[in-house]
Design an enzyme around this catalytic site. Structure first.
Site, mmCIF file in Angstrom:
data_model
loop_
_atom_site.group_PDB
_atom_site.id
_atom_site.type_symbol
_atom_site.label_atom_id
_atom_site.label_comp_id
_atom_site.label_asym_id
_atom_site.label_seq_id
_atom_site.Cartn_x
_atom_site.Cartn_y
_atom_site.Cartn_z
ATOM 1 N N ARG A 110 0.856 -1.175 0.000
ATOM 2 C CA ARG A 110 0.000 0.000 0.000
ATOM 3 C C ARG A 110 0.899 1.234 0.000
ATOM 4 N NH1 ARG A 110 -2.310 -0.265 6.269
ATOM 5 N NH2 ARG A 110 -1.043 1.433 7.016
ATOM 6 N N ASN A 148 -5.288 7.716 4.690
ATOM 7 C CA ASN A 148 -4.994 6.964 5.904
ATOM 8 C C ASN A 148 -3.554 7.217 6.316
ATOM 9 O OD1 ASN A 148 -5.930 4.821 7.833
ATOM 10 N ND2 ASN A 148 -4.051 3.847 7.058
ATOM 11 N N GLU A 149 -3.406 7.741 7.510
ATOM 12 C CA GLU A 149 -2.067 7.927 8.093
ATOM 13 C C GLU A 149 -1.049 8.472 7.095
ATOM 14 O OE1 GLU A 149 -0.984 4.194 9.842
ATOM 15 O OE2 GLU A 149 -2.107 4.616 11.658
ATOM 16 N N GLU A 312 -8.190 4.609 15.673
ATOM 17 C CA GLU A 312 -7.730 3.212 15.664
ATOM 18 C C GLU A 312 -6.907 2.925 16.903
ATOM 19 O OE1 GLU A 312 -5.268 1.978 12.407
ATOM 20 O OE2 GLU A 312 -6.463 3.091 10.956
ATOM 21 N N GLU A 360 -1.820 -8.097 6.716
ATOM 22 C CA GLU A 360 -2.127 -7.931 8.143
ATOM 23 C C GLU A 360 -3.108 -8.992 8.635
ATOM 24 O OE1 GLU A 360 -3.165 -3.734 8.366
ATOM 25 O OE2 GLU A 360 -1.094 -3.276 8.893
ATOM 26 N N PHE A 362 -2.818 -11.522 10.432
ATOM 27 C CA PHE A 362 -2.730 -11.948 11.835
ATOM 28 C C PHE A 362 -2.817 -10.781 12.811
ATOM 29 C CE2 PHE A 362 -0.794 -15.594 9.601
ATOM 30 C CZ PHE A 362 -1.749 -16.536 9.974
ATOM 31 N N HIS A 363 -3.248 -9.635 12.304
ATOM 32 C CA HIS A 363 -3.441 -8.478 13.186
ATOM 33 C C HIS A 363 -4.726 -8.693 13.978
ATOM 34 C CE1 HIS A 363 -4.054 -4.376 14.504
ATOM 35 N NE2 HIS A 363 -2.947 -3.989 13.924
#
Ligand code: GLA
Length: 680
Positions: A110, A148-149, A312, A360, A362-363
């Site tokens: 991304r 985003n961020e 978040e 992500e 396993f986030h």
């Protein structure tokens, strides 16, 4: 639903495009069970919303917004511009980011774009406008979440051209005088007489790309300033495209806490309608709690003290150095209430349902891979219930009598290795002083060096390595007018151009502090230097304490010496001083104090300045913060981070348990209480 849900916002990023209709139906039921009332939608949906350039497909998003609304959920609608689709790369290869070393990056992750590339900017503003046009008037739409961020940097030719434009505006005509083009001012500001760097035409000016040897710190500092402004311009373009269609809907973007340093968040905060932040822990254990407060206090300060949005956090994840660590049971609830204590009006997560695939996968999420019959989902439901009981707190504010300077310039200047010493890191130094205030139970705001210092009894100028002439004047006025300031080592070594202050640090503030720093002496790794109050008229503040990282050869020019170096080449020289100036007091600390000495210093200066802890005598590890509402109403948040029951002096009704406290409140190990203290 006919009206947006009341109370604190509770929910998180929702990515139904990763799932099918069966899962959507399950989501609806589980969101009701967890009392979710807010969903952030569309953060990374560009390739689905615009499958080929200029052709939009909104069907899925239409259905999602309608479904959420019917389920009682408001929508924070994101623009998907943090992740351009693969077609974008092929259509606009020049808009792909280039690293400092000259490597062009590709899609497959991304954030593959250059924020200065015209094709990217146009595409981003276009899809933002198209979304706003489409969803203007949709009843679920409560807020816009642009991008985003923001957190990428690029060193490509588009960035170079934009940088030159920014520099021409900064060092333009008025600096060079009639007929000048700003280049002389640029050469002067960057000190280009050193190492033969003088520029004779604007084309020669480039971003600070990879160099053979150490880069020019003034050049790097300006690039940091420019890049923050460039990304902000990119945000503003999207915001303005949105506002044309939905002028009544607030627009924000999520700032990353605690440690991205790419944005001047004061400047950004002026452009968003409300400050929203993401916060993830960087370490497990006790350190996490002050760190949460550090992020929350900044979020509140960036939003001028008004309630802010926690966009978040993670239900369970802690980013360990080289691994993911997991929060212990109960921690999520206590953390979430801690954000609310410090002024958030929301508890939101990344993300609702754990992804089954992708980088992500396993986030942790609100609904884990194992589904709802899990510890995490049960804790999510418990949290949803707790948050629903705090509706009356919405809109209230957190008063503070103490502030710390927060200055992107100083951070950038230090990180550009102005001081070539690995342990002198802006964030670490500010965090250490903030943590001492946290341990003392004193609530702390952050303030821009040119902000309203006079509101505070006490100001910490920590890691204020760069102080502009205006910043120095503001500190002088503050102390002269009766303020208390504590400046730590290395303060005021450079000006806004990153030029050294001459005739002794801290340059124009020498008389305010009554000192002259003649020389700095970094300590070797692991080296400490003992401090002593012996033979000096102090109150033993530093006795038994020691300094680390740094020391300074310092001469008092009128300041009272509170502690001296007890050993080594600076033995007998002042280490810590205090000076009366005008109606105020200026303290100077020339080394990095150990935690015990720092705690004693904080207690002493807070007492002298009249800045009290929220509740006097609270046990260590018990965090207490008060929010104030209208008409004298207040709520006391008590968070017991210890493994033992804690008793604090407090009265009121606990909104979470319904129990009353009359003079004494007992909070279970790891427990939380939110007392309604007074009614009007
Ligand atoms: C950030 C991003 C999210 C996600 C999380 C993971 O906050 O905004 O998309 O990547 O980190 O912790």
């Amino acid at each position: 639903m006919t009206a947006k849900p009341a109370g604190m916002w509770f929910g998180g990023d929702y990515n139904p495009e990763q799932w099918d209709e069966k899962v959507w139906a399950a989501d609806d039921a589980l969101m009701r069970e967890a009392r979710v009332n807010t969903a952030t939608v569309g953060v990374f949906s560009w390739s689905i919303l615009e499958p080929e350039e200029g052709r939009y497909d909104f069907g899925w998003l239409d259905a999602t917004l309608d479904r959420l609304w019917h389920n009682g959920i408001r929508v924070v609608l994101a623009t998907p511009t943090a992740s351009p689709p693969p077609w974008f790369t092929l259509a606009h290869p020049d808009a792909m980011p280039v690293t400092r070393e000259g490597t062009r990056l590709w899609h497959g992750s991304r954030d593959t774009y250059c924020a200065a590339a015209p094709a990217y900017r146009a595409a981003a503003a276009r899809i933002a406008g198209a979304l706003a046009e489409r969803y203007a008037g949709h009843p679920a739409l409560a807020m816009w979440h642009v991008h985003n961020e923001y957190g990428t940097v690029c060193w490509c030719d588009h960035a170079a051209a934009a940088f030159r434009g920014w520099l021409q505006r900064r060092y333009g005509k008025e600096h060079d005088g009639e007929g000048g083009d700003g280049l002389a001012a640029l050469n002067e500001a960057w000190g280009t007489a050193f190492w033969s760097q003088r520029y004779s035409s604007w084309e020669q000016v480039l971003p600070p790309r990879a160099t053979q040897w150490r880069a020019n710190p003034s050049h790097s500092l300006d690039y940091s300033r420019f890049w923050s402004d460039e990304m902000l311009a990119s945000f503003c373009e999207q915001r303005d495209a949105i506002r044309r269609h939905t002028p009544e809907v607030p627009v924000t973007t999520n700032f990353m806490m605690p440690h991205y340093q790419l944005l001047d968040l004061w400047a950004w905060s002026r452009e968003v309608d409300v400050v929203a932040v993401d916060h993830y822990f960087g370490s497990a254990g006790r350190d996490g709690h002050p760190d949460l407060a550090f992020s929350a206090d900044r979020a509140r300060s960036f939003n001028s003290g008004r309630p802010w949005i926690l966009m978040e956090q993670s239900t369970s994840l802690i980013y360990g150095r080289d691994r993911i660590l997991i929060k212990e049971p109960g921690r999520m609830l206590r953390d979430s209430i801690a954000y609310l204590a410090r002024g958030s009006d929301s508890v939101m997560f990344f993300q609702w349902r754990a992804s089954q695939a992708g980088a992500e996968m396993f986030h942790p999420a609100m609904v884990p891979h194992a589904g709802p019959d899990t510890r995490i989902f049960r804790e999510v439901c418990e949290l949803g219930q707790a948050v629903s009981r705090l509706a009356e707190v919405v809109g209230s504010t957190v008063p503070a009598e103490v502030a710390m300077l927060w200055d992107a310039d100083s951070w950038w200047a230090l990180e550009n290795r102005g001081i070539p010493l690995a342990e002198v890191r802006y964030l670490d130094l500010v965090r250490a002083d903030h943590a001492a205030l946290w341990r003392a139970g004193v609530v702390c705001d952050f303030v821009h060096p040119l902000g309203d210092l006079a509101r505070y009894r006490l100001v910490f100028a920590t890691a204020a390595y760069l102080i502009s002439d205006e910043g120095a004047q503001a500190l002088r006025n503050y102390v002269e007018g009766g303020g208390h300031v504590v400046m730590s080592f290395g303060g005021g070594m450079v000006d806004a151009r990153h030029h050294a202050r001459l005739d002794g640090y801290p340059g124009p503030l020498r008389d305010v502090f009554g000192i002259r720093v003649e020389e700095f002496r970094p300590l070797a790794p692991g080296e400490t230097v003992p401090l002593t109050g012996d033979g000096v008229p102090g109150d033993g503040l530093a006795d038994g304490g020691h300094g680390t990282i740094w020391s300074e050869l310092l001469r008092s020019e009128g300041a009272e010496v509170l502690a001296s170096y007890g050993d080594g080449p600076l033995a007998g020289h002042p280490a810590m001083t205090r000076n009366s100036f005008g109606a105020g007091t200026a303290w100077y600390v020339s080394t990095q104090l150990d935690a015990g000495a720092r705690d004693r210093l904080v207690a002493a200066v807070a007492a002298e300045a009249g800045a009290a802890p929220v509740v006097v005598g609270a046990p260590p590890g018990v965090e207490i913060v008060r929010r104030h509402g209208d008409a004298g109403r207040s709520w006391l948040f008590v968070l017991n981070h210890t493994g033992a029951a804690a008793v604090v002096e407090a009265s009121g009704v606990d909104l979470l348990s319904g129990r009353s406290a009359d003079g004494q409140l007992e909070v279970a190990p790891g427990g939380v209480a939110v007392l309604r203290e007074h009614d009007a």
